[in-house]
Design a protein around this motif. Structure first.
Motif, mmCIF file in Angstrom:
data_model
loop_
_atom_site.group_PDB
_atom_site.id
_atom_site.type_symbol
_atom_site.label_atom_id
_atom_site.label_comp_id
_atom_site.label_asym_id
_atom_site.label_seq_id
_atom_site.Cartn_x
_atom_site.Cartn_y
_atom_site.Cartn_z
ATOM 1 N N GLY A 12 0.808 -1.161 -0.068
ATOM 2 C CA GLY A 12 -0.163 -0.112 0.222
ATOM 3 C C GLY A 12 1.097 1.264 -0.152
ATOM 4 O O GLY A 12 1.339 1.233 -0.440
ATOM 5 N N ILE A 13 0.539 2.122 0.813
ATOM 6 C CA ILE A 13 1.360 3.406 1.378
ATOM 7 C C ILE A 13 2.441 2.803 2.061
ATOM 8 O O ILE A 13 3.113 4.759 2.692
ATOM 9 C CB ILE A 13 0.448 5.037 0.558
ATOM 10 C CG1 ILE A 13 -0.264 5.042 2.432
ATOM 11 C CG2 ILE A 13 -0.173 4.980 -0.441
ATOM 12 C CD1 ILE A 13 -1.096 5.825 2.578
ATOM 13 N N GLY A 14 2.790 1.958 2.781
ATOM 14 C CA GLY A 14 3.366 1.843 3.656
ATOM 15 C C GLY A 14 3.278 1.751 4.855
ATOM 16 O O GLY A 14 4.061 2.859 5.885
ATOM 17 N N GLY A 15 1.899 1.833 5.218
ATOM 18 C CA GLY A 15 1.282 1.534 6.188
ATOM 19 C C GLY A 15 2.764 0.994 7.875
ATOM 20 O O GLY A 15 3.051 1.064 9.101
ATOM 21 N N PHE A 16 2.931 -0.374 7.732
ATOM 22 C CA PHE A 16 3.981 -0.941 7.910
ATOM 23 C C PHE A 16 5.246 -0.841 8.398
ATOM 24 O O PHE A 16 5.815 -1.003 9.389
ATOM 25 C CB PHE A 16 3.647 -2.816 7.664
ATOM 26 C CG PHE A 16 2.225 -3.504 7.771
ATOM 27 C CD1 PHE A 16 2.578 -3.736 9.232
ATOM 28 C CD2 PHE A 16 1.930 -4.513 7.015
ATOM 29 C CE1 PHE A 16 1.577 -5.051 9.339
ATOM 30 C CE2 PHE A 16 0.592 -5.518 7.609
ATOM 31 C CZ PHE A 16 0.813 -5.572 8.834
ATOM 32 N N ARG A 17 5.546 -0.266 7.072
ATOM 33 C CA ARG A 17 6.660 0.573 6.825
ATOM 34 C C ARG A 17 7.341 1.657 8.498
ATOM 35 O O ARG A 17 7.782 1.584 8.675
ATOM 36 C CB ARG A 17 7.080 0.804 6.008
ATOM 37 C CG ARG A 17 8.820 1.779 5.212
ATOM 38 C CD ARG A 17 8.994 1.813 4.133
ATOM 39 N NE ARG A 17 10.308 2.917 4.298
ATOM 40 C CZ ARG A 17 10.892 2.291 2.683
ATOM 41 N NH1 ARG A 17 10.749 1.344 2.160
ATOM 42 N NH2 ARG A 17 12.620 2.453 2.867
ATOM 43 N N LYS A 35 -0.696 1.038 -8.840
ATOM 44 C CA LYS A 35 0.459 2.323 -8.830
ATOM 45 C C LYS A 35 1.267 3.641 -8.771
ATOM 46 O O LYS A 35 1.877 4.332 -8.135
ATOM 47 C CB LYS A 35 0.695 2.441 -10.666
ATOM 48 C CG LYS A 35 -0.350 3.162 -11.389
ATOM 49 C CD LYS A 35 -0.632 3.303 -12.838
ATOM 50 C CE LYS A 35 -1.916 4.284 -13.134
ATOM 51 N NZ LYS A 35 -1.673 4.376 -14.799
ATOM 52 N N PHE A 36 -0.354 3.926 -7.995
ATOM 53 C CA PHE A 36 -0.677 5.267 -7.183
ATOM 54 C C PHE A 36 -0.397 5.257 -6.091
ATOM 55 O O PHE A 36 0.639 5.784 -5.235
ATOM 56 C CB PHE A 36 -1.964 5.781 -7.496
ATOM 57 C CG PHE A 36 -2.420 6.132 -9.094
ATOM 58 C CD1 PHE A 36 -2.430 7.027 -9.501
ATOM 59 C CD2 PHE A 36 -3.932 4.880 -9.360
ATOM 60 C CE1 PHE A 36 -2.760 7.373 -10.639
ATOM 61 C CE2 PHE A 36 -4.333 5.618 -11.138
ATOM 62 C CZ PHE A 36 -3.698 6.024 -11.077
ATOM 63 N N ALA A 37 -0.313 3.687 -5.378
ATOM 64 C CA ALA A 37 0.060 3.088 -4.135
ATOM 65 C C ALA A 37 1.187 3.836 -4.486
ATOM 66 O O ALA A 37 2.170 4.173 -3.305
ATOM 67 C CB ALA A 37 -0.564 2.684 -3.805
ATOM 68 N N ARG A 38 2.229 2.912 -4.935
ATOM 69 C CA ARG A 38 4.101 3.027 -5.220
ATOM 70 C C ARG A 38 4.334 4.367 -5.217
ATOM 71 O O ARG A 38 5.117 5.082 -5.018
ATOM 72 C CB ARG A 38 4.368 2.399 -6.526
ATOM 73 C CG ARG A 38 4.137 0.580 -6.358
ATOM 74 C CD ARG A 38 5.015 -0.075 -7.273
ATOM 75 N NE ARG A 38 4.441 0.384 -8.718
ATOM 76 C CZ ARG A 38 3.326 -0.319 -9.445
ATOM 77 N NH1 ARG A 38 2.654 -1.504 -9.272
ATOM 78 N NH2 ARG A 38 3.727 0.487 -10.934
#
Length: 320
Positions: A12-17, A35-38
């Motif tokens: 996704g947009i990086g919640g875990f990160r 692609k939009f999440a990336r």
């Protein structure tokens, strides 16, 4: 605390990160199909030099580098009560099996010590619980023991009522540190910092977000309860009711400030899609937490006029 490396799959947009980096761990790569999440992910995080992939279903075990942790929130569309309830046989949520197959295809020494997995709470009960049994069985075959817990974001400092099931699995040959269960402080109570009419009030950052309610004038916010001056030539919404007269609430008059009706505003989810399946009721009542904002739902309001305390003379619906 020992720093561990992790891979962010179905990122996704990086919640875990965000959480793992805040805890002091290091991301070595990510995989995301949208692609939009990336684009958002790469704008928020420094991914230069990291391993990355776009489609987890196209990966082979040897394509994925070693990391101490694999974290993934696999797609929930086929599991969520807002969807069509296909479960893990669905094309999207079935991506779970693709990730497990990557684990099964690796040598024991190349497998991550931990798996950190997240999905909607309905994962526990969809298809009478058999899908969750399949989740645990597949992890068992891959060599992992699991603990799981439903956590609500409102108990961990987030002003939102959002329940998710988290699974932490450890490889039997290593990584046996107990992590779950977790407990958090209930932050449901709102702390009002500045009082006044709705639209002027200021709340602290702790607690569930204030919702649209039907018991106060909203001033610029245009939410809540309003009085309408029912004049033929100068109708307008006022913050307070007009004085009681013999003709009070008798309808439209020729005289300004003689009559008032009442408008009530209620938050509503996707007002134009009355047949849509969803979690819970479509309409929120006074004092309830607001609907979770999503990228696809059309949140709106119903505006109803009351006259002589009897609903409803006029109803309107709109989006916000």
């Amino acid at each position: 605390m020992k720093q561990m490396t992790f891979l962010d799959l179905c990122s996704g947009i990086g919640g875990f990160r965000l959480g793992l980096e805040t805890a002091g761990h290091k991301c070595i790569g990510y995989c995301e199909y949208d692609k939009f999440a990336r684009a958002s992910y790469e704008a928020m995080y420094d991914t230069e030099g990291e391993w990355k992939a776009h489609d987890v279903t196209k990966l082979k075990p040897e394509d994925v580098p070693y990391a101490d942790i694999w974290c993934f929130g696999f797609p929930c569309q086929d599991i969520s009560v807002a969807g069509k309830q296909r479960g893990l046989v669905g094309k999207r949520s079935g991506i779970y099996y693709n990730i497990i197959d990557l684990l099964k295809g690796k040598e024991e020494s190349a497998k991550p010590s931990y798996l950190l997995v997240e999905n909607v709470k309905n994962l526990l009960s969809i298809n009478a619980g058999f899908d969750f049994a399949s989740v645990l069985s597949e992890m068992d075959e891959a060599g992992y023991d699991c603990r799981w817990q439903v956590l609500n974001s409102k108990n961990f400092g987030v002003p939102q009522n959002r329940e998710r099931v988290f699974i932490i699995a450890n490889l039997r040959s290593r990584g046996r540190r107990e992590i779950l269960p977790l407990t958090g402080e209930n932050a449901a109570a709102l702390n009002q910092l500045i009082g006044g009419m709705q639209g002027y009030r200021v709340y602290g950052t702790d607690g569930i977000s204030a919702t649209l309610v039907g018991n106060a004038g909203g001033v610029g916010a245009k939410t809540g309860l309003y009085f309408i001056d029912q004049s033929n030539h100068d109708p307008k919404i006022t913050d307070t009711a007009r004085c009681l007269t013999a003709r009070y609430t008798a309808g439209m008059t020729n005289h300004t400030a003689m009559n008032s009706a009442v408008l009530e505003v209620h938050p509503v989810l996707t007002p134009e899609r009355m047949e849509k399946r969803q979690n819970g009721r479509r309409m929120k009542e006074d004092g309830e937490p607001m609907f979770t904002l999503t990228s696809q739902d059309r949140h709106g309001v119903y505006v109803c006029e009351k006259v002589d305390s009897v609903k409803v003379k006029k109803c309107y619906k709109g989006r916000i």
